[in-house]
Design an enzyme around this catalytic site. Structure first.
Site, PDB file in Angstrom:
ATOM      1  N   HIS B  57       0.824  -1.206   0.000  1.00 10.94           N
ATOM      2  CA  HIS B  57       0.000   0.000   0.000  1.00 10.94           C
ATOM      3  C   HIS B  57       0.860   1.259   0.000  1.00 10.94           C
ATOM      4  O   HIS B  57       0.388   2.336   0.342  1.00 10.94           O
ATOM      5  CB  HIS B  57      -0.910   0.018   1.230  1.00 10.94           C
ATOM      6  CG  HIS B  57      -1.707  -1.220   1.423  1.00 10.94           C
ATOM      7  ND1 HIS B  57      -2.602  -1.654   0.473  1.00 10.94           N
ATOM      8  CD2 HIS B  57      -1.742  -2.133   2.435  1.00 10.94           C
ATOM      9  CE1 HIS B  57      -3.164  -2.790   0.911  1.00 10.94           C
ATOM     10  NE2 HIS B  57      -2.650  -3.099   2.079  1.00 10.94           N
ATOM     11  N   HIS B 219      -7.078  -4.612  -0.654  1.00 13.26           N
ATOM     12  CA  HIS B 219      -6.432  -5.900  -0.948  1.00 13.26           C
ATOM     13  C   HIS B 219      -7.162  -6.609  -2.075  1.00 13.26           C
ATOM     14  O   HIS B 219      -7.009  -7.812  -2.262  1.00 13.26           O
ATOM     15  CB  HIS B 219      -6.425  -6.794   0.287  1.00 13.26           C
ATOM     16  CG  HIS B 219      -5.998  -6.094   1.521  1.00 13.26           C
ATOM     17  ND1 HIS B 219      -6.887  -5.523   2.398  1.00 13.26           N
ATOM     18  CD2 HIS B 219      -4.760  -5.839   2.011  1.00 13.26           C
ATOM     19  CE1 HIS B 219      -6.215  -4.952   3.392  1.00 13.26           C
ATOM     20  NE2 HIS B 219      -4.928  -5.129   3.175  1.00 13.26           N
TER      21      HIS B 219
END
Lengths: 333, 333
Positions: B57, B219
């Site tokens: 991320h 995700h």
């Protein structure tokens, strides 16, 4: 083609409108002809610095408009040179009494159109100089280029010359400085994936499952060769050594190490490449004094990386460290 | 799978090593257990702020370590929670005498492991508080989550609480502030393309030629629905209105508008979305006082965008504007 756009014809227009809405404290937008310029332009007593080129390489150039960098940027359509009226009108808007420096990447269309704009301005008594950036060691001539292509060093030249202009450098000294930056900078890139120009609607080229393009151009122009993908450490060597040997960068040289995402590369990969580059330069006795890591000169969503090394001296370090405030580069203020 | 990596097992390790080599003036790296921490830690007289979560991320969270933001970040493997020993050791390294705030995104593994670390630290007499961020309006429960997922507001909470910690806020006041930020922030995202976790070697999900996932998780968790791609203006409405109606944001509210790339989105698309959001908020009488546009909480190379709106008050504006110096956010110094 899946893209966050409305009409293909409006992509560049709406994007720079969005930029203008986002950063009114830094810049303004002209739509007809199309250019982005400093909100406080013209800045009295300062040489105006203007760049431009095809869109699709953002944040370059419009994201570099602001204090300490560009006075104006002229975006063409995606991967298409801007027209001379864009640079002509931008220069008329932002120049004060100290002349204008055009920083131009070496693509035939850009070079021609910036020259035409310069001629138009000179005929009106405005002092204009063009400096060409041609730092890509991958190939000598390319799809849209006589000589080497202009890539990552452009970003560094715009930052460094922008700082010098703020400090009061005269036009002739800025030209000399910009040429020095170009002569001290070398770059090379690679692509893992192609990208899709909105108006074309399909990939600019194709790569096989395990294949990469070594020496890719920022418009997807062919590079040196297509090879099977290797480890990040090996690929970093395949970019770094052609750069190091070209200048050449030598033991004891101080450099700015610039690791640039082609657009879609995850940060974790970018920092693995930076780590590899750091080890190579350490081994060669080349000293990293400054670094820039991120997305600065891109090819839409292309995955890949380019490396630029810029040899530094005290003047360049001081100008690099000087305050800058643009959408994409901001520090010291 | 084409990625700029060496061995799959070394991706996170080598990436944070690269980060450490790039920014020695800001941060240091511990490899065993794995965490990134402020070079000048522990900072005397200041509450230590620590976050973390799965890697992939970036720049969140390690890119936010530095003055005015995080004291430490604990990266797990890609899309995998960090283990309690990482947070435990990071806290031992960076805490001074004012306690520790853990900012935790609401994913079951993260919540559990941060709680275990907090318990271990408390048993040693260290004052620790956990604040959970759960700002994603897309779905109520998700693949790895009880309740709402934590997404974009995390970035804003880390900046704002980091500034408050520098100004000397006590731990209990920081907890209150962080909860306020979470209660004032709402987000939603969409994906045009999936991404590939290096260890998996294939896409986390598949989307058809013209299909997008509305309400995507960071995700790749399923969102609200899969729909045929629409115009950027329409898609921006499909993100903005669920956010606006949820808080709800009302006419006259002041907001920070955060348009975030999921990783691989070109800037020209991001600014087209910002333009659309600007028009929606203008129409609704919601005032954009601050903005953040770029790649801050990503899903590797995923193409797509998320929008976060944060309701502002004078305290939050002042803390947002305070100086920050990290690899990914830097201003005012």
């Amino acid at each position: 083609m899946k893209k966050l756009i409305n009409n293909v014809a409006d992509v560049v227009k709406e994007s720079i409108e969005g930029l203008g809405l986002a950063f009114p404290e830094l810049l303004k937008v002209s739509l007809q002809p199309r250019y982005v310029y400093r909100a406080d332009a013209p800045v009295k007593g300062k040489v105006a610095i203007i760049s431009g080129g095809g869109s699709g390489h953002e944040p370059m150039h419009a994201g570099f408009v602001g204090y300490g960098m560009l006075d104006a940027a002229c975006p063409g359509e995606v991967f298409t040179s801007p027209t001379p009226d864009q640079m002509y009108e931008a220069a008329k808007m932002v120049h004060s009494d100290k002349g204008v420096l055009f920083i131009v990447k070496n693509y035939s269309g850009d070079v021609m159109n910036f020259e035409m704009a310069a001629d138009m301005l000179k005929s009106e008594g405005i002092d204009v100089e063009n400096v060409i950036i041609d730092d890509d060691v991958a190939v000598e001539n390319s799809l849209y280029t006589q000589g080497r292509r202009g890539v990552g060093t452009t970003v560094l030249a715009e930052k460094i010359c922008g700082a010098a202009a703020e400090k009061g450098y005269e036009l002739k000294d800025l030209v000399e400085l910009c040429r020095k930056v170009n002569s001290y900078g070398r770059s090379m890139g690679l692509a893992l994936t192609p990208c899709t120009v909105p108006a074309a609607g399909k990939s600019t080229f194709e790569l096989a499952e395990e294949e990469i393009e070594l020496g890719i151009g920022i418009h997807g122009e062919p590079g040196r060769e297509r090879i099977k993908i290797k480890s990040a450490n090996e690929l970093t060597e395949l970019l770094a050594y052609p750069i190091i040997r070209d200048l050449p960068f030598e033991k004891g040289d101080r450099v700015l190490a610039f690791v640039n995402s082609m657009g879609g590369t995850p940060d974790i990969e970018l920092f693995i490449v930076y780590r590899a580059l750091h080890k190579i330069l350490e081994k060669e006795g080349i000293i990293i004094e400054r670094k820039l890591i991120g997305r600065y000169i891109t090819s839409l969503e292309m995955q890949g990386v380019s490396i630029t090394l810029l040899k530094l001296d005290d003047e360049l370090v001081k100008l690099w460290d000087a305050p800058v405030r643009t959408p994409a580069l901001r520090w010291g203020m």
